[in-house]
Motif scaffolding. Sequence first.
Motif, PDB file in Angstrom:
ATOM      1  N   PRO A   1      -9.180  -5.602  -8.693  1.00  0.00           N
ATOM      2  CA  PRO A   1      -8.185  -4.792  -9.409  1.00  0.00           C
ATOM      3  C   PRO A   1      -8.224  -3.338  -8.960  1.00  0.00           C
ATOM      4  O   PRO A   1      -9.230  -2.861  -8.441  1.00  0.00           O
ATOM      5  CB  PRO A   1      -8.627  -4.920 -10.872  1.00  0.00           C
ATOM      6  CG  PRO A   1     -10.107  -5.145 -10.783  1.00  0.00           C
ATOM      7  CD  PRO A   1     -10.310  -5.974  -9.552  1.00  0.00           C
ATOM      8  N   ASN A   2      -7.111  -2.663  -9.154  1.00  0.00           N
ATOM      9  CA  ASN A   2      -7.060  -1.223  -8.903  1.00  0.00           C
ATOM     10  C   ASN A   2      -7.558  -0.532 -10.175  1.00  0.00           C
ATOM     11  O   ASN A   2      -6.789  -0.269 -11.100  1.00  0.00           O
ATOM     12  CB  ASN A   2      -5.637  -0.787  -8.568  1.00  0.00           C
ATOM     13  CG  ASN A   2      -5.580   0.646  -8.052  1.00  0.00           C
ATOM     14  OD1 ASN A   2      -6.207   1.539  -8.612  1.00  0.00           O
ATOM     15  ND2 ASN A   2      -4.842   0.857  -6.976  1.00  0.00           N
TER      16      ASN A   2
ATOM     17  N   LEU B   1       3.311   2.085 -14.222  1.00  0.00           N
ATOM     18  CA  LEU B   1       2.154   1.327 -13.736  1.00  0.00           C
ATOM     19  C   LEU B   1       2.593   0.202 -12.815  1.00  0.00           C
ATOM     20  O   LEU B   1       1.990  -0.013 -11.747  1.00  0.00           O
ATOM     21  CB  LEU B   1       1.377   0.758 -14.924  1.00  0.00           C
ATOM     22  CG  LEU B   1       0.206  -0.172 -14.586  1.00  0.00           C
ATOM     23  CD1 LEU B   1      -0.844   0.546 -13.735  1.00  0.00           C
ATOM     24  CD2 LEU B   1      -0.426  -0.723 -15.862  1.00  0.00           C
ATOM     25  N   LEU B   2       3.635  -0.509 -13.198  1.00  0.00           N
ATOM     26  CA  LEU B   2       4.120  -1.617 -12.363  1.00  0.00           C
ATOM     27  C   LEU B   2       4.593  -1.105 -11.006  1.00  0.00           C
ATOM     28  O   LEU B   2       4.289  -1.709  -9.961  1.00  0.00           O
ATOM     29  CB  LEU B   2       5.255  -2.343 -13.084  1.00  0.00           C
ATOM     30  CG  LEU B   2       5.793  -3.612 -12.404  1.00  0.00           C
ATOM     31  CD1 LEU B   2       4.672  -4.625 -12.197  1.00  0.00           C
ATOM     32  CD2 LEU B   2       6.921  -4.215 -13.224  1.00  0.00           C
ATOM     33  N   LEU B   3       5.308   0.008 -11.000  1.00  0.00           N
ATOM     34  CA  LEU B   3       5.782   0.583  -9.735  1.00  0.00           C
ATOM     35  C   LEU B   3       4.609   1.017  -8.872  1.00  0.00           C
ATOM     36  O   LEU B   3       4.580   0.754  -7.656  1.00  0.00           O
ATOM     37  CB  LEU B   3       6.697   1.770 -10.029  1.00  0.00           C
ATOM     38  CG  LEU B   3       7.262   2.507  -8.803  1.00  0.00           C
ATOM     39  CD1 LEU B   3       8.112   1.555  -7.963  1.00  0.00           C
ATOM     40  CD2 LEU B   3       8.088   3.706  -9.242  1.00  0.00           C
ATOM     41  N   ALA B   4       3.622   1.670  -9.466  1.00  0.00           N
ATOM     42  CA  ALA B   4       2.456   2.125  -8.709  1.00  0.00           C
ATOM     43  C   ALA B   4       1.677   0.934  -8.141  1.00  0.00           C
ATOM     44  O   ALA B   4       1.193   0.985  -7.002  1.00  0.00           O
ATOM     45  CB  ALA B   4       1.550   2.963  -9.609  1.00  0.00           C
ATOM     46  N   LEU B   5       1.567  -0.135  -8.910  1.00  0.00           N
ATOM     47  CA  LEU B   5       0.846  -1.322  -8.436  1.00  0.00           C
ATOM     48  C   LEU B   5       1.597  -2.027  -7.311  1.00  0.00           C
ATOM     49  O   LEU B   5       0.984  -2.575  -6.390  1.00  0.00           O
ATOM     50  CB  LEU B   5       0.615  -2.294  -9.597  1.00  0.00           C
ATOM     51  CG  LEU B   5      -0.433  -1.854 -10.635  1.00  0.00           C
ATOM     52  CD1 LEU B   5      -0.446  -2.818 -11.812  1.00  0.00           C
ATOM     53  CD2 LEU B   5      -1.812  -1.767 -10.000  1.00  0.00           C
TER      54      LEU B   5
ATOM     55  N   PHE C   1       1.023  -1.554   0.489  1.00  0.00           N
ATOM     56  CA  PHE C   1       0.368  -0.777   1.531  1.00  0.00           C
ATOM     57  C   PHE C   1      -1.135  -1.038   1.662  1.00  0.00           C
ATOM     58  O   PHE C   1      -1.757  -0.548   2.604  1.00  0.00           O
ATOM     59  CB  PHE C   1       0.596   0.723   1.287  1.00  0.00           C
ATOM     60  CG  PHE C   1       2.011   1.142   1.527  1.00  0.00           C
ATOM     61  CD1 PHE C   1       2.476   1.353   2.820  1.00  0.00           C
ATOM     62  CD2 PHE C   1       2.893   1.289   0.468  1.00  0.00           C
ATOM     63  CE1 PHE C   1       3.787   1.731   3.050  1.00  0.00           C
ATOM     64  CE2 PHE C   1       4.205   1.668   0.693  1.00  0.00           C
ATOM     65  CZ  PHE C   1       4.663   1.890   1.986  1.00  0.00           C
ATOM     66  N   TRP C   2      -1.745  -1.806   0.744  1.00  0.00           N
ATOM     67  CA  TRP C   2      -3.154  -2.155   0.880  1.00  0.00           C
ATOM     68  C   TRP C   2      -3.250  -3.650   1.149  1.00  0.00           C
ATOM     69  O   TRP C   2      -3.046  -4.475   0.249  1.00  0.00           O
ATOM     70  CB  TRP C   2      -3.940  -1.776  -0.387  1.00  0.00           C
ATOM     71  CG  TRP C   2      -5.422  -1.750  -0.161  1.00  0.00           C
ATOM     72  CD1 TRP C   2      -6.098  -1.031   0.772  1.00  0.00           C
ATOM     73  CD2 TRP C   2      -6.405  -2.489  -0.890  1.00  0.00           C
ATOM     74  NE1 TRP C   2      -7.443  -1.262   0.677  1.00  0.00           N
ATOM     75  CE2 TRP C   2      -7.670  -2.152  -0.342  1.00  0.00           C
ATOM     76  CE3 TRP C   2      -6.350  -3.397  -1.955  1.00  0.00           C
ATOM     77  CZ2 TRP C   2      -8.861  -2.706  -0.813  1.00  0.00           C
ATOM     78  CZ3 TRP C   2      -7.540  -3.933  -2.426  1.00  0.00           C
ATOM     79  CH2 TRP C   2      -8.783  -3.587  -1.855  1.00  0.00           C
ATOM     80  N   MET C   3      -3.525  -3.991   2.382  1.00  0.00           N
ATOM     81  CA  MET C   3      -3.412  -5.371   2.838  1.00  0.00           C
ATOM     82  C   MET C   3      -4.383  -6.332   2.138  1.00  0.00           C
ATOM     83  O   MET C   3      -4.144  -7.523   2.065  1.00  0.00           O
ATOM     84  CB  MET C   3      -3.637  -5.445   4.356  1.00  0.00           C
ATOM     85  CG  MET C   3      -2.564  -4.763   5.176  1.00  0.00           C
ATOM     86  SD  MET C   3      -0.930  -5.536   4.952  1.00  0.00           S
ATOM     87  CE  MET C   3      -0.090  -4.259   4.002  1.00  0.00           C
ATOM     88  N   ARG C   4      -5.479  -5.817   1.615  1.00  0.00           N
ATOM     89  CA  ARG C   4      -6.458  -6.696   0.973  1.00  0.00           C
ATOM     90  C   ARG C   4      -6.017  -7.123  -0.427  1.00  0.00           C
ATOM     91  O   ARG C   4      -6.547  -8.080  -0.980  1.00  0.00           O
ATOM     92  CB  ARG C   4      -7.813  -5.986   0.878  1.00  0.00           C
ATOM     93  CG  ARG C   4      -8.504  -5.771   2.219  1.00  0.00           C
ATOM     94  CD  ARG C   4      -9.840  -5.072   2.016  1.00  0.00           C
ATOM     95  NE  ARG C   4     -10.744  -5.859   1.182  1.00  0.00           N
ATOM     96  CZ  ARG C   4     -11.891  -5.403   0.692  1.00  0.00           C
ATOM     97  NH1 ARG C   4     -12.248  -4.143   0.932  1.00  0.00           N
ATOM     98  NH2 ARG C   4     -12.649  -6.167  -0.044  1.00  0.00           N
TER      99      ARG C   4
END
Length: 306
Positions: free
Chosen positions: A89-90, A120-124, A130-133
Motif C-alpha cells: 500500500p501507499n 485520494l482516488l485520483l492520487a492513487l 507511474f509506479w510499475m510495482r
Amino acid sequence: MESGRDEREPAEERSRGEKLKEFAHEKTPKKLQNPTDLQVRFRTGFVYVAGSILCVLISEWTTLALLVATAGITAGEFYYMLRSDAKLPNEMLGIVAAMLYPVSVFFLGLNGALFVSLALLLALIVWYVFWMRARVPDVGVSFFGAAYCGMLLSGIIVVRQALPAPWGGVLVLGIFLSVWANDSFAYLVGSKFGKHKLAPRTSPKKSWEGFLAGLAGSAVFWCLMSFVPGVTMSIPQALVFGLISGLMGVLGDLAESRIKRNSGFKDSGTIMPGHGGLLDRCDSLFLVAVTSAILLVGGGCIPYGI
C-alpha cells in the motif's frame, strides 16, 4: 588518545543511564516495581479512557485533534500489518487521507469526505500509473485503509457538531461509553460463562453469551443518551439503536481480527502496553461511529443539515 576518550564516553553514559534507572526503580513503590499484566493493562486503559473523555468534553477542537491522531496512528498500524500480507500500500497517501477525513468533515460537512475520497482516488491512480510495482490490490488496500480508519471515524464529528456545547460532547461520550460497555460486558460475561463460540475461526475467544451481554451493555447507554438535552429519541428507539450499534461494534471487532489473522499478527501494534495497538482498541469504534451518526441524523434524533 582521542579514540580512548571516545570509548570511555559511551561507557560513562551507559553507567549514568543505569544509575538513573536504578535510582528511579528504588524510588518507585514496591507494589509498582514489577507490575502484573493486569496492572499494566489497567494503567494503559485508564490513560486512554481518561484522555479520550477529556478531549471529547473540552471542545470540538480537542475532539478533532483526538480523531485526527487516532486516524493517523491506526492507519499506520493497518498498513504495517498489510505489508506483512504481501501487499504494497501507499502508506503516505493513506495515512494523510485518513487524517484529512475528520478535518474535512469538521470544516465542510459531509461534502468534505467526498472531496477527500476523490482526491485520494485520483492520487492513487497517478501512483498506480507511474509506479510499475503497484498492483490493483495495492490501490484497493491503500484506499480501504484510509476510509476504514478515517472516513468511518468522521461520524463522531457529525454527532459532536449537531448539538451546542456541552451536550454534543456528552452525546459523543455516550457513544464511546456504549462501545466500551459492549467490549467490557462481552469480556466479563464471556470469560466466565461463555461456552458457545461466536466465530471460532476468526476470534476463538468470543462467545454467544458474551455477545448478548455486550449488546445489553450497549443498549443501556443508548437509553441514557436519550436523556441528553437536544436529543429526540424514545426509549424503544434507543433500545433498537443500541442493539444495532452493538452489532456494528462486534462486526468491527471481528473484521479487525480477520485482518490480523490473515496477516499473522496477534496485535496491531505495541503503542498500548497490555492492549497491543491503538487499532486493537478502536476497531469497534469505527463502524459504531458512522452507524451512530446515520441512526441519530436519519432517525431525526439530532439536528444536522446534510
